[in-house]
Design a protein around this motif. Structure first.
Motif, mmCIF file in Angstrom:
data_model
loop_
_atom_site.group_PDB
_atom_site.id
_atom_site.type_symbol
_atom_site.label_atom_id
_atom_site.label_comp_id
_atom_site.label_asym_id
_atom_site.label_seq_id
_atom_site.Cartn_x
_atom_site.Cartn_y
_atom_site.Cartn_z
ATOM 1 N N ARG A 99 1.154 -0.954 -0.168
ATOM 2 C CA ARG A 99 0.190 0.296 0.245
ATOM 3 C C ARG A 99 0.723 1.577 0.048
ATOM 4 O O ARG A 99 1.656 1.235 0.639
ATOM 5 C CB ARG A 99 -1.175 0.102 1.605
ATOM 6 C CG ARG A 99 -2.047 1.415 1.038
ATOM 7 C CD ARG A 99 -2.993 1.437 2.623
ATOM 8 N NE ARG A 99 -3.663 -0.115 2.133
ATOM 9 C CZ ARG A 99 -4.331 -0.485 2.951
ATOM 10 N NH1 ARG A 99 -4.997 0.701 3.610
ATOM 11 N NH2 ARG A 99 -5.027 -1.457 2.849
ATOM 12 N N SER A 104 -5.750 4.209 -0.355
ATOM 13 C CA SER A 104 -6.399 3.566 0.477
ATOM 14 C C SER A 104 -6.264 1.914 0.263
ATOM 15 O O SER A 104 -6.786 0.790 0.782
ATOM 16 C CB SER A 104 -8.192 4.133 0.122
ATOM 17 O OG SER A 104 -8.247 3.959 -1.162
ATOM 18 N N GLY A 105 -5.820 1.700 -1.069
ATOM 19 C CA GLY A 105 -5.803 0.556 -2.018
ATOM 20 C C GLY A 105 -4.609 -0.558 -1.423
ATOM 21 O O GLY A 105 -3.559 -0.112 -2.109
#
Length: 176
Positions: A99, A104-105
């Motif tokens: 990450r 956020s992913g």
């Protein structure tokens, strides 16, 4: 792969040979010296970051894991890595994903991890200065490289090799 040995024993050279002789040799070999990069910058170099994640992050930046995707990632002097970053490295190895800072992913990554140090990682685990869970994941193939003073039979072989490399480099520079 964990390469253990004194400074100057050829750990990075061996890491490059492992990569070159592997099925990943067509992909990148990415090396990072954990002792040479300030600890506050190492995380962003290893995992990358999204634009705006911190002051000065003007654009998205892929980290070293992403750069080494399907190749080999070499951490030299991993014993110098902060515990907090070791935790994130452990997670990346477990999840096979990273990450970027500010993202956020997660992004899937497929790398062969090769690490090296002159330190005694097992003693560091006992002293709680190296994460046990990271050592557990790394301790798959450990190669201890003895110093040259303990293997004098290699001196002639290495001298011949280095001389050949030097002569080829000299010849190539005269041709161009």
């Amino acid at each position: 792969v964990v390469l253990l040995g004194e400074t100057g024993t050829g750990k990075e050279r061996l890491a490059r040979a492992i990569h070159r002789l592997s099925g990943r040799s067509a992909q990148r070999f990415v090396a990072v010296n954990c002792a040479a990069i300030p600890s506050e910058l190492l995380e962003s170099e290893v995992f990358g970051y999204r634009r705006g994640a911190f002051t000065g992050a003007a654009k998205d930046h892929a980290g070293l894991f992403e750069e080494a995707h399907q190749g080999s990632l070499f951490f030299d002097e991993i014993g110098e890595m902060l515990l907090s970053l070791q935790a994130k490295l452990t997670r990346a190895l477990e999840e096979r994903a990273v990450r970027r800072l500010g993202d956020s992913g997660e992004r899937p990554v497929d790398v062969r991890l090769i690490v090296a140090t002159h330190r005694d990682l097992e003693a560091m685990v006992k002293a709680e200065t190296f994460r046990q869970d990271l050592w557990y994941r790394l301790n798959v193939a450990v190669i201890r490289i003895p110093p040259l003073r303990d293997r004098p039979e290699d001196i002639e072989l290495l001298a011949t090799r280095f001389l050949s490399e030097r002569l080829l480099a000299s010849r190539d520079s005269k041709i161009s």
